[in-house]
Design a protein around this motif. Structure first.
Motif, mmCIF file in Angstrom:
data_model
loop_
_atom_site.group_PDB
_atom_site.id
_atom_site.type_symbol
_atom_site.label_atom_id
_atom_site.label_comp_id
_atom_site.label_asym_id
_atom_site.label_seq_id
_atom_site.Cartn_x
_atom_site.Cartn_y
_atom_site.Cartn_z
ATOM 1 N N MET A 1 0.835 -1.213 -0.102
ATOM 2 C CA MET A 1 0.029 0.068 -0.024
ATOM 3 C C MET A 1 0.805 1.396 -0.042
ATOM 4 N N ALA A 2 0.669 2.307 -0.842
ATOM 5 C CA ALA A 2 1.348 3.624 -0.861
ATOM 6 C C ALA A 2 1.214 4.220 0.200
ATOM 7 N N SER A 3 2.362 4.828 0.709
ATOM 8 C CA SER A 3 2.170 5.745 1.801
ATOM 9 C C SER A 3 1.399 6.881 1.508
ATOM 10 N N LYS A 4 0.590 7.310 2.610
ATOM 11 C CA LYS A 4 -0.199 8.634 2.427
ATOM 12 C C LYS A 4 0.811 9.794 2.485
ATOM 13 N N THR A 5 0.363 10.951 1.252
ATOM 14 C CA THR A 5 1.284 12.079 1.323
ATOM 15 C C THR A 5 1.327 13.100 2.309
ATOM 16 N N ARG A 6 2.305 13.617 2.791
ATOM 17 C CA ARG A 6 2.034 14.316 4.020
ATOM 18 C C ARG A 6 2.022 15.786 3.410
ATOM 19 N N THR A 7 1.441 16.753 4.572
ATOM 20 C CA THR A 7 1.260 17.957 3.958
ATOM 21 C C THR A 7 2.090 18.836 4.865
#
Length: 232
Positions: A1-7
């Motif tokens: 699963m791709a990691s979430k893009t941080r903001t």
């Protein structure tokens, strides 16, 4: 699963260290919301071309509370992993404190201490509970290490920034966020001048490395770009 893009929300990113921070976080795969004070085109706008929709540029003067509140309202549904307040000035920095005008001194203190903390006070709730809040300080803000004087109004403003963030963090009972004051070193920017010992490309990636290494630790620390503790 791709990691979430941080903001990340980077405040004061039109040039110098702020611009380099925006570029560095984009290069590391983050989504960046970056503020500029003027509505004129800046070097930051040139970065948008290759950012693949991961860079949002917003206009805000952090000396204007109504603009801060308007930005907060616009971003209230966008949780932040990082808030990095970089805005600051160095007006009349070489003028001895006994010769600087009250107006010039007030301008430096408002821009470098009051406005950054007011911004943090308003925006901290948008930062995730395991997120990080950073204010760009300076080694010149260390009272203990001030053995040479010079740049007195600027030193005072950064020492005030340090004290205010320390007071703010102390008031946040049970807050699990990480708070950092960062000393980027003496960097060759418009503020640092051509004689500075570090290039932006040397300082900023190391600043980001330190911020990343501290993520999730909680508490408040005053660190330099090498990850070393700076004396208050």
């Amino acid at each position: 699963m791709a990691s979430k893009t941080r903001t990340a929300l980077i405040v004061g990113a039109s040039r110098g260290l702020g611009l380099a921070l925006a570029r560095e976080y984009l290069a590391r795969g983050w989504h960046v919301i970056a503020t500029v004070r003027s509505d004129k085109r800046t070097d930051l706008h040139d970065v948008q071309t290759g950012a693949r929709d991961r860079l949002d540029i917003v206009h805000v003067d952090i000396n204007e509370p109504e603009q801060i509140n308007a930005l907060h309202a616009g971003l209230r549904k966008r949780p932040l992993d990082l808030l990095f307040v970089n805005a600051g000035i160095a007006s009349d920095a070489e003028t001895p404190i006994g010769q600087i005008s009250a107006e010039a001194f007030a301008e430096v203190m408002i821009n470098n201490a009051l406005s950054p903390l007011r911004f943090i006070e308003i925006f901290h709730e948008l930062v995730r509970s395991d997120g990080t809040i950073v204010a760009m300080s300076s080694g010149l803000g260390s009272v203990a290490n001030n053995t040479e004087g010079g740049w007195e109004s600027y030193r005072a403003s950064k020492a005030a920034l340090n004290t205010l963030l320390r007071s703010y963090a102390a008031r946040q009972v049970d807050d699990t966020r990480t708070y950092l004051l960062m000393d980027p070193g003496w960097v060759r920017t418009d503020m640092g001048g051509p004689q500075a010992t570090l290039g932006v490309e040397e300082s900023v990636p190391r600043v980001v490395d330190v911020v990343e290494a501290q993520a999730g630790k909680g508490g408040l620390r005053f660190l330099n770009y090498q990850g070393r503790t700076v004396a208050w």
